[in-house]
Design an enzyme around this catalytic site. Structure first.
Site, PDB file in Angstrom:
ATOM      1  N   ASP A   1      14.767   3.088   5.274  1.00  6.00           N
ATOM      2  CA  ASP A   1      13.896   2.307   4.379  1.00  6.00           C
ATOM      3  C   ASP A   1      14.719   1.558   3.332  1.00  6.00           C
ATOM      4  OD1 ASP A   1      11.885   3.557   5.761  1.00  6.00           O
ATOM      5  OD2 ASP A   1      10.703   4.066   3.989  1.00  6.00           O
TER       6      ASP A   1
ATOM      7  N   ALA B   1      10.583   2.877  -1.660  1.00  3.99           N
ATOM      8  CA  ALA B   1      11.921   2.260  -1.594  1.00  3.99           C
ATOM      9  C   ALA B   1      11.889   0.849  -2.168  1.00  3.99           C
ATOM     10  CB  ALA B   1      12.419   2.239  -0.154  1.00  3.99           C
ATOM     11  N   ALA B   2      10.777   0.137  -1.956  1.00  4.60           N
ATOM     12  CA  ALA B   2      10.684  -1.239  -2.470  1.00  4.60           C
ATOM     13  C   ALA B   2      10.615  -1.240  -3.997  1.00  4.60           C
ATOM     14  CB  ALA B   2       9.463  -1.942  -1.876  1.00  4.60           C
TER      15      ALA B   2
ATOM     16  N   GLY C   1       3.611   4.012   5.288  1.00  2.00           N
ATOM     17  CA  GLY C   1       4.764   3.710   6.150  1.00  2.00           C
ATOM     18  C   GLY C   1       5.342   2.335   5.926  1.00  2.00           C
ATOM     19  N   LEU C   2       4.986   1.710   4.784  1.00  2.78           N
ATOM     20  CA  LEU C   2       5.490   0.345   4.530  1.00  2.78           C
ATOM     21  C   LEU C   2       6.635   0.328   3.517  1.00  2.78           C
ATOM     22  CD1 LEU C   2       2.212  -1.794   4.495  1.00  2.78           C
ATOM     23  CD2 LEU C   2       3.886  -1.562   6.306  1.00  2.78           C
ATOM     24  N   GLY C   3       7.129   1.492   3.182  1.00  2.64           N
ATOM     25  CA  GLY C   3       8.309   1.557   2.309  1.00  2.64           C
ATOM     26  C   GLY C   3       8.020   1.247   0.848  1.00  2.64           C
ATOM     27  N   SER C   4       6.819   1.582   0.373  1.00  5.65           N
ATOM     28  CA  SER C   4       6.473   1.197  -1.005  1.00  5.65           C
ATOM     29  C   SER C   4       7.418   1.843  -2.026  1.00  5.65           C
ATOM     30  CB  SER C   4       5.021   1.541  -1.318  1.00  5.65           C
ATOM     31  OG  SER C   4       4.868   2.930  -1.435  1.00  5.65           O
TER      32      SER C   4
ATOM     33  N   PRO D   1       0.829  -1.203   0.000  1.00  7.26           N
ATOM     34  CA  PRO D   1       0.000   0.000   0.000  1.00  7.26           C
ATOM     35  C   PRO D   1       0.871   1.265   0.000  1.00  7.26           C
ATOM     36  CG  PRO D   1      -0.701  -1.543   1.703  1.00  7.26           C
ATOM     37  CD  PRO D   1       0.581  -2.065   1.154  1.00  7.26           C
TER      38      PRO D   1
HETATM   39  O1  PMV Z   1       8.706   6.214   4.935  1.00  4.51           O
HETATM   40  P1  PMV Z   1       8.034   6.087   6.266  1.00  4.51           P
HETATM   41  O2  PMV Z   1       6.687   6.651   6.338  1.00  4.51           O
HETATM   42  O3  PMV Z   1       8.176   4.734   6.833  1.00  4.51           O
HETATM   43  O4  PMV Z   1       8.841   7.053   7.295  1.00  4.51           O
HETATM   44  C1  PMV Z   1      10.186   7.006   7.416  1.00  4.51           C
HETATM   45  C2  PMV Z   1      10.561   7.176   8.825  1.00  4.51           C
HETATM   46  C3  PMV Z   1      10.995   8.550   9.268  1.00  4.51           C
HETATM   47  O5  PMV Z   1      11.853   8.310  10.372  1.00  4.51           O
HETATM   48  C4  PMV Z   1       9.811   9.367   9.713  1.00  4.51           C
HETATM   49  C5  PMV Z   1      11.763   9.321   8.198  1.00  4.51           C
HETATM   50  C6  PMV Z   1      13.127   8.776   7.861  1.00  4.51           C
HETATM   51  O6  PMV Z   1      13.668   9.225   6.835  1.00  4.51           O
HETATM   52  O7  PMV Z   1      13.655   7.937   8.587  1.00  4.51           O
END
Ligand code: PMV
Length: 309
Positions: A148, A106-107, A101-104, A97
């Protein structure tokens, strides 16, 4: 034709504080993944990107400068240097999704880098993959800590300190997490910028809270290595308390964490940038149905069950 995958991730401890040099702990989530297929295309076609989930097909040469998909492809090809005038079709799918916050992001980038490297028969180290993806993360997130791209490239439980340490560690006793969607988007870049403004206004207070979050992440890693599951849960609740104090929780997240606690979860917190996205809850085999039900009753839009091992 070459296919490559990359998993999602959750941050167990230390989000936000990690941007300010404190340690954080993250784990991959293999139940969701990004998939990239690279195929040779007919001569003269150039590079075509098929972003299936977005219903978009476009030529790389027509993409805007800041398009993360084209940027990743160009950056990777520059490193791989497979030769000029490439004709390729790059198809991207993901079950992760978006903005939860699940790293979509970066994945997807990681799967692109892996698929291109494999397609051209080049072996890239995990660290090289992570470094390439970090460049794209800057487009998505502004000033990313790098957690991430690192956890997704290494696909292992990770203790992370920005610009310094990256340690893979072992999980003594596997534990179950519910990853529970608020249904609300989490806009990492905006929230990270908000936190920075608040930090500028109240530097001392925020530094103290970040120190406490760092200590929680440190203790969290130890608890995972010792197999002390109750302590992991206690530290998750403590991390959530601190995240609320820096104002990155939300009524939806608070309701989910509350429901998890009432349902008997050992721990729960937001994961990632917050104000939406996912909450995570630590549950036992005996409690996960009840916790899941309670969280659905409190507004959860989707629940992923994963075992951290
Ligand atoms: O990408 P997210 O939503 O998992 O957030 C990353 C985590 C933070 O610590 C808020 C930002 C970061 O760059 O580490």
């Amino acid at each position: 034709m070459t296919v490559a995958y990359a998993p999602g991730k959750v941050i167990l401890f230390g989000e936000h504080a990690v941007v300010y040099g404190r340690p954080a702990v993250a784990v991959p989530v293999t139940q969701v993944k990004a998939r990239v297929i690279v195929e040779d295309a007919p001569k003269g076609c150039g590079i075509t990107i098929v972003a299936s989930d977005l219903g978009k097909t476009y030529r790389l040469k027509d993409a805007p400068l800041q398009d993360p998909l084209s940027f990743t492809i160009l950056n990777t090809l520059e490193l791989l240097s497979p030769g000029p005038d490439l004709d390729l079709k790059v198809t991207i799918n993901s079950t992760i999704p978006i903005a939860r916050g699940l790293g979509s992001g970066a994945a997807v980038s990681t799967a692109i880098v892996k698929a291109l490297a494999e397609h051209f028969g080049k072996n890239l180290s995990k660290s090289a993959i992570s470094d390439l993806v970090y460049e794209t993360e800057k487009i998505h997130h502004g000033t990313p800590s790098g957690i991430d791209n690192t956890v997704i490239a290494y696909e292992a439980p990770l203790y992370f300190v920005k610009g310094k340490k990256m340690e893979i560690f072992s999980v003594k006793r596997p534990f179950i997490l519910l990853i529970v969607d608020t249904g609300v988007k989490s806009h990492t870049k905006i929230i990270v910028e908000d936190v920075r403004r608040a930090w500028e206004r109240e530097r001392e207070r925020y530094e103290r809270l970040f120190d406490e979050m760092g200590a929680v992440a440190e203790a969290g890693r130890r608890a995972i290595e010792d197999g002390d599951i109750e302590e992991i849960g206690r530290l998750m609740y403590e991390n959530q308390r601190l995240l609320k104090l820096i104002d990155v929780s939300s009524p939806e997240l608070d309701a989910l964490v509350d429901a998890a606690r009432r349902g008997g979860a050992l721990g729960a917190k937001l994961s990632g940038a917050g104000r939406g996205g996912n909450a995570i809850a630590l549950v036992m085999k005996e409690t996960y149905t009840r916790v899941s039900k309670m969280m659905k009753g409190a507004g959860a839009r989707g629940v992923i069950i994963t075992e951290v091992r």
